[in-house]
Each structure stands twice: as C-alpha cells, then as structure tokens.
Design an enzyme around this catalytic site. Structure first.
Site, short mmCIF file in Angstrom:
data_model
loop_
_atom_site.label_atom_id
_atom_site.label_comp_id
_atom_site.label_asym_id
_atom_site.label_seq_id
_atom_site.Cartn_x
_atom_site.Cartn_y
_atom_site.Cartn_z
N TYR A 76 -23.00 66.85 101.86
CA TYR A 76 -22.81 67.22 100.46
C TYR A 76 -21.94 68.48 100.34
CZ TYR A 76 -23.78 67.94 95.53
OH TYR A 76 -23.64 68.08 94.18
N PHE A 129 3.16 65.08 81.17
CA PHE A 129 2.75 63.69 81.36
C PHE A 129 1.66 63.39 80.33
CE2 PHE A 129 0.09 60.40 83.35
CZ PHE A 129 1.02 59.38 83.29
N ASP A 130 1.46 62.11 80.02
CA ASP A 130 0.58 61.78 78.87
C ASP A 130 -0.87 62.24 79.04
OD1 ASP A 130 0.03 59.77 80.68
OD2 ASP A 130 0.46 58.10 79.33
N ASP A 218 2.72 71.03 87.81
CA ASP A 218 2.07 69.73 87.94
C ASP A 218 2.80 69.09 89.11
OD1 ASP A 218 1.52 67.03 87.94
OD2 ASP A 218 1.48 66.84 85.76
N ALA A 220 2.39 66.48 91.14
CA ALA A 220 2.11 65.10 91.55
C ALA A 220 3.19 64.54 92.49
CB ALA A 220 1.98 64.21 90.32
N LYS A 261 -0.03 60.20 94.09
CA LYS A 261 1.42 59.98 94.22
C LYS A 261 1.84 60.52 95.60
CE LYS A 261 0.73 60.00 89.61
NZ LYS A 261 -0.62 60.10 89.03
N HIS A 452 -1.26 52.98 74.66
CA HIS A 452 -0.70 51.92 75.51
C HIS A 452 -1.76 51.25 76.38
CE1 HIS A 452 -0.36 55.86 77.39
NE2 HIS A 452 -0.51 55.27 78.56
N1 F0G Z 1 0.71 64.36 86.19
C1 F0G Z 1 1.71 63.48 86.37
C2 F0G Z 1 3.11 63.97 86.43
C3 F0G Z 1 1.42 62.11 86.48
O1 F0G Z 1 2.42 61.26 86.65
C4 F0G Z 1 0.07 61.70 86.42
C5 F0G Z 1 -0.28 60.28 86.53
C6 F0G Z 1 -0.93 62.65 86.24
C7 F0G Z 1 -0.58 63.98 86.13
C8 F0G Z 1 -2.39 62.27 86.16
O2 F0G Z 1 -2.87 61.98 87.41
O3 F0G Z 1 -3.54 59.57 87.28
O4 F0G Z 1 -4.35 61.07 89.12
O5 F0G Z 1 -5.20 61.36 86.82
N2 F0G Z 1 0.56 59.36 86.44
C9 F0G Z 1 0.34 57.95 86.63
C10 F0G Z 1 1.59 57.21 86.33
C11 F0G Z 1 -0.86 57.42 85.95
O6 F0G Z 1 1.54 55.97 86.29
O7 F0G Z 1 2.65 57.81 86.18
P1 F0G Z 1 -4.06 60.92 87.66
#
Ligand code: F0G
Length: 462
Positions: A76, A129-130, A218, A220, A261, A452
C-alpha cells in the site's frame, strides 16, 4: 521547412504479439452508427478496423515494460516501483516532488485544488486541452487561451504553431491581476499536436517570474515536443531528447502529465513540482480522491511500466520513427490535395473539415459528419475537434463556432504499420472524391460539459 520525404524508415522494433482486428461490412457499420446515435464514442471498439480516436492509453508496451509488470510491488505504501518512477521523473524534470496519479485529468484536478482556483481566478494557456479547461471551469474559474495567431490558419507553415502569443500574454497580465497559473500544453493537442519552442517556454517563464505567477507544463507529449525542438530550433540539433526535455522543464515550476501519451502506458499520470506547500496540499487532498501519495490510484505494476515507458520514449530512434510515421501519412494526403493542417503535428494528422466539406455549415457539424463518413465507409474511427467539442452559446444565447473545424487522426504509438497508414490514406482520398454526398447532422441530445462524449445525433436527409 516542411518535411517532404515520403519514405518511412524501418521501425526500431519488431512484432512479438498480434491483436486481430476485423474488417466489418458497410451494412454492419450503418447499423452500429444508428444504434450509437451517430456518436463515434458509442461504437463498440471491436467493430472498428483502424482506431485513430486517440493516441492516449493506446500505445503498445514493449517487452521491457511487460516484464516490469511482473515486478510490481503491491504494498500500500512506499512500494519499490514508486521509487523507480520517482528517480526517472526526477532525472527528466529535475523536480523535487513526484506524485503519481491515475491519469492526466486527476493531476489537473489536484493542481487546480492546490492553487486555490475559484470564480475570481483565471488560468492562461497556449491552448487548454478540453479536460484541463473543464477542470478549471467546473470550479468557476476562467480558462483563457493565448496561442499565436498562426495556429488558426491551417495552410500557413510555422515551425512552432503551439507557441504562446507573448505580447498578448504581457498585455493580459498588465490588465488583469487575477491570473493564478500559466500552463503551456506541449505539444498543443487542441491545435493539432503543434510544438512549443524552447525560446517561447523561456519567454513565458520570464514573464511568469516577473508577475510571480506559477508556471506549469501540461507535459502529456513532452518527448515529441523535445524532438521537434531538436529538428527545428536553432542550436539544439546536437542535443539528445532528454537534454532538451530537461531544458524544457528547467523553465517551469511544475508539470502535470498524462503518461497515457508519452509515458507509453495504457494508464497513469503524475504531477512533479518544487513547491513544498503545493506538494503538501496535493498530498492531503489526494488521500481522499486518488489514494496514498506513493501509488496515486495505480497498482505498483503500473508505476513500473510508466517508469520504463518514460525512459523508452526518449530514445532518439523511437522519436525519429514516430515523427517520420506522422510525416509519411501527412505528406501522402497533402500530395493528393486533401486539406490538412500544416505542418503535421507530433501525434496526429488533422483534416480541415471546413475545406473538406464546404457545403456543410458549422451549425450542421462538418467535422462530426466527416468522422461519421470515415467510419461508415471504411471502418476508421477518428475524432472531431470542432463545433461539437468547442462551440458555445454566448450571453445572447447565440452559438459561437470555433475557427478550426478539425478531424484528428491520432496515431497510437508503436501500433500501426505502414500498410495501415496506406489504407488510411487510400480511404480518405476515396472519400474526398465523393465528398459532396456527405450530409450534415442535427444534435438530438446535448449534455452541459464535454458534449462530444455523450451527445447524440441524426443525419440531415432533406
Ligand atoms: N492534457 C492533454 C494535452 C491531453 O491531450 C489529455 C488527454 C489530457 C491532458 C488528459 O489526460 O486523458 O490521461 O486524463 N488527451 C486525450 C486525447 C484524451 O485523446 O487527446 P487523461
């Protein structure tokens, strides 16, 4: 300059395991679309031939990562895989504190909490990002994008279309004292996977320091961003990807990472930062929502695959192949005069749906219509980054549509071969020839946030 090479180097890996995929019939796909309310997110994955919905969590792990799964320490607290992950993240980012999270959006949620974001505050990005935007807006704060103008013109070439507009940033900060955080998304997913230059990161950093505003990445797709810097930014061609990544992180106070990613894993994320107060706030909060701070909602084995993936993604052979794969796809489409976003980004090729389907107004969702047609005709699933995702109603209840109406073909890492890429190209070229037959859609159900994912539609037939 744009890469015009249409050859693909041999991949720096070979195949040890295969996953069957099936070519469904047109009739089946029509049936699935109807049942799915013409929302591609509702199509059973087994009914998709080539899945370009996302590059997130869809990577093929290496034998090295799979063997790491067997070394998961499922204690844990303080499991050994955490310490491995911590050392890898510290080496890449140079940050003092490393906090695993189950994916990127939970990292975003914790950082928003730790920064005390509320109705009175603003967060600024090149482009959010969304999920990041939704995390900020759902607690009442404002999310404001300040990407360079070139980002909105799909046919103009620019080496770093993900850059922040530095003048607009200074102007905004001069006029507003309520900015709580600046976040640069590298690469800029919303704008088509476009990179941010080191010079731009450095300039934003200087401004953030001047105004004493926390500055995060960010991260990713940090490794893909680093490779673009190596190829395109003067002075870095002799640097290794990890050296460039280290420089990128050296200018910021912390980062949030969806490891789904560039972590080359199917699940996982982390936060890394230097500020002890923020670290303590995140630790206290995450025990309620994510889990103990050394596992962050993940199993020990997931932490191990993430540590290994973060090392693998920085291999120059891997990044070169990844880059070339995207260029190969983009160049073939460009040569066939298919309207795509130029230059090609790090993880996706993006069709310009307004140019592809000029006969469909944005109120009838041309990007969405294109994703539906690609699935219906060829079994290819991709995602709209356009009016369904980004349109909103202003104070007068009038719909405001985004400038870009893109269809993203996101390429999973180490998954598809050149033959798959050729199939994708041929399909799009064929669809383009009969594009006038594609019709728009009417939305029949619309949720409040991230519509979406769950909206439903019907085709406009008249
Ligand atoms: N930041 C970026 C730039 C992203 O592209 C994503 C996710 C996230 C944050 C959120 O990360 O999915 O691990 O919670 N992008 C995916 C996409 C969903 O299809 O572009 P997550």
């Amino acid at each position: 300059m744009p890469n015009t090479n249409d050859t693909l180097p041999p991949p720096p890996f070979k195949i040890k395991m295969v996953e069957p995929i099936k070519l469904t019939t047109l009739m089946d796909r029509k049936k699935h679309l109807k049942a799915a309310g013409y929302n591609i997110f509702n199509i059973p994955a087994e009914e998709v031939y080539i899945d370009l919905l996302t590059d997130s969590g869809t990577s093929a792990m290496s034998d090295n990562q799979w063997s790491g799964l067997m070394l998961g320490d499922e204690s844990y607290a303080q499991c050994r895989n955490y310490f491995h992950l911590e050392s890898v993240v510290k080496e890449i980012t140079g940050f003092e504190y490393v906090i695993p999270t189950h994916q990127g959006r939970s990292a975003e949620n914790l950082v928003c909490f730790a920064l005390n974001l509320d109705e009175t505050k603003v967060a600024i990005s090149n482009q959010f990002f969304d999920t990041t935007r939704a995390n900020i807006e759902s607690i009442g704060a404002k999310a404001h994008d300040l990407v360079v103008q070139e980002a909105f013109n799909t046919s103009v070439y620019h080496d770093f279309k993900g850059n922040m507009d530095i003048h607009a940033l200074e102007e905004y900060l001069n006029q507003n004292s309520n900015v709580a955080v600046i976040i640069l998304t590298v690469t800029n997913n919303t704008g088509g996977g476009q990179p941010v230059s080191l010079e731009n990161i450095k300039s934003v950093s200087q401004i953030a320091r001047k105004y004493k505003i926390p500055f995060f990445l960010d991260a990713a797709r940090f490794a893909e961003n680093a490779y673009f810097i190596k190829l395109r930014e003067k002075g870095y061609s002799d640097y290794t990807p990890i050296q460039i990544a280290q420089k990128m992180f050296s200018y910021v106070d912390g980062c949030m990472m969806s490891a789904k990613k560039d972590g080359l894993v199917n699940i996982g994320g982390f936060i890394a930062l230097n500020n002890a107060n923020l670290y303590n706030r995140i630790k206290e909060r995450m025990v309620i929502t994510e889990g103990f701070p050394t596992y962050g909602g993940l199993a020990g084995r997931d932490l191990e695959t993430m540590a290994r993936g973060l090392n693998e993604v920085l291999s120059e052979d891997y990044l070169q192949y990844r880059y070339q794969q995207l260029q190969y796809l983009g160049n073939k489409l460009e040569k066939a005069n298919i309207p795509i976003l130029l230059p090609v980004g790090g993880h996706s090729v993006n069709l310009d749906a307004r140019k592809f389907l000029p006969h469909i107004p944005q109120s009838e969702f041309p990007g969405w219509a294109l994703t539906i047609a690609l699935y219906e005709m060829f079994g290819i699933r991709c995602v709209e980054l356009g009016s369904v995702m980004f349109a909103y109603q202003n104070e007068d209840e009038k719909w405001v549509y985004p400038e870009l109406e893109l269809v993203r073909l996101a390429i999973p890492r180490r998954v598809y071969s050149r033959e798959h890429l050729d199939y994708i190209c041929q399909s799009i070229i064929e669809l383009y020839k009969s594009r006038e037959k594609i019709k728009g859609l009417r939305m029949t159900y619309s949720p409040d946030f991230l519509r979406h994912f769950t909206a439903r539609f019907e085709p406009i037939t008249e």
